[in-house]
Scaffold this active site. Sequence first.
Site, short mmCIF file in Angstrom:
data_model
loop_
_atom_site.label_atom_id
_atom_site.label_comp_id
_atom_site.label_asym_id
_atom_site.label_seq_id
_atom_site.Cartn_x
_atom_site.Cartn_y
_atom_site.Cartn_z
N TYR A 73 0.83 -1.21 0.00
CA TYR A 73 0.00 0.00 0.00
C TYR A 73 0.86 1.26 0.00
O TYR A 73 0.44 2.29 -0.54
CB TYR A 73 -0.95 0.00 1.20
CG TYR A 73 -2.15 -0.88 0.98
CD1 TYR A 73 -3.31 -0.38 0.39
CD2 TYR A 73 -2.14 -2.23 1.34
CE1 TYR A 73 -4.41 -1.19 0.17
CE2 TYR A 73 -3.23 -3.05 1.13
CZ TYR A 73 -4.37 -2.52 0.54
OH TYR A 73 -5.46 -3.32 0.31
N GLU B 69 -8.38 -7.32 5.01
CA GLU B 69 -7.58 -8.39 4.39
C GLU B 69 -6.85 -9.22 5.44
O GLU B 69 -6.69 -10.43 5.28
CB GLU B 69 -6.61 -7.77 3.39
CG GLU B 69 -7.33 -7.25 2.14
CD GLU B 69 -6.56 -6.19 1.38
OE1 GLU B 69 -5.33 -6.09 1.59
OE2 GLU B 69 -7.17 -5.45 0.58
N GLN C 226 -8.64 -14.76 -12.23
CA GLN C 226 -9.58 -15.42 -11.32
C GLN C 226 -10.61 -16.24 -12.11
O GLN C 226 -11.11 -15.79 -13.15
CB GLN C 226 -10.33 -14.39 -10.47
CG GLN C 226 -9.48 -13.72 -9.41
CD GLN C 226 -8.63 -12.60 -9.96
OE1 GLN C 226 -9.07 -11.84 -10.83
NE2 GLN C 226 -7.40 -12.48 -9.48
#
Length: 461
Positions: free
Chosen positions: A180, A223, A286
Amino acid sequence: MALEVELEQVNWFEIVTGTLGGVALLMYGIRVMGDGLESAAGDAMRRILAALTRNAWMGCVVGAVVTGIVQSSTAVTLLTIGFVDSGLMTLESACAVIFGANIGTIAQTFYRTMFGNHPELLANTFNRGNQKSGEQQKALAASVATFATMLVDPDAPDPVDLLARIGHKHVSLGITEDQYQIVHDNLFAAIVEVLGEDVVTADVAEAWDEVYWIMADVLIAYEKQLYASDGVEAGDVFRDVTVVEKKELTDTVTTYTLDGDLTAARPGQYTSIGVVLPDGARQLRQYSIVGQAPGNYTIAVETEGEVSTFLRDNVEVGDTIQATLAAGDLVLEDGDSAVVLVSSGIGSTPMVGMLSYLARTGSERPATYLHADASEDTHAQLGHTTALLEKLPSVTVAHSYRDNGQLIDISAHEVAGSDVYLCGGNEFLRAIRRDLESLPAEKAPKSVRYELFSPNDWLLG
């Protein structure tokens, strides 16, 4: 010799004077526009603009929304400059509006800057196809604008509800807290590059720094909870798996059954598949889990993009690839309410995962499955669905094929008080959600959850 002649024929005086004249006309136009706005609107417009841009977050929202309406960040920027010149808007408020108007350009510059500084992220974490198509840039711009809207709306949902989908996607990619800071540094470098240091003042930078870390802190905490729920360290989600079955359903859809150290998936979740491409890059994508047994997942793959094409052409039974532990927030919730599953095309995959769960658990929960496809031949999971429905006498099904002129008509089915799950393309989801919202109160569902097969979930609103 021809090139020398062409250069000699270039009238540099005309080019320079024309450019300067254009700039002068632009500045004059801004001044005239500002004077006109001031005389036409006066104090009333000043009060309206002050209310709409009362803080940096709200200013960004206004800029993003107006740009979406007029489809021109340049026009919004020039109009904002006119407001400042006429005294109808403060410079601080204008900076926020200009930020919102240029958020799409900022997103593009951000990814270019970050991948320039950290090429390993593009090679091993981010999907190159989404970057090339611009989908990821749109998703970032939409998520920031939506989150900023939430911060100024007292009736907005809890931040975790808004960010849960992103959090699950991050976990499926093994994103960790330290990344981040990388995003922060490159994002703010992009903001300064696009808007300029004279616009991004210390106050503006501080306001958007606060927005970023509010959003990041919510995601980081969420998370961490997801990683803990799987009993793994942050980022430790990749597993080597063996392909134990490969089955072609149609010309474009293939299923793969993967065996390895995999956790149990909730019905509707997905896994990220990682493959090393010929250029050495590990690319991820995904895929919904359509079936599972202890230690294995079955996924359905539509051949589209680098990863899907590589799987079809190069991966066979006995080969080893990477898969992540299951993630995804579009899951079949426990309860007694009737369930309505609605899908289009390859959007059937999470729905088949939910039907598999109902069949595996012997559920008698009433359910309806509505699926749209181009034709019966392209309906990749028709056979799988039919086999599952034989075990689910309480589930009704209706297929709509566009080649036969058929479309899903929600109003023709009983959805009152039910939990509705949607998955498909952008326009399909918009249409179905619009139909659901138009139902009278007594026929409305209890809840509506959805999944979009692209990075642009936020754009659906």
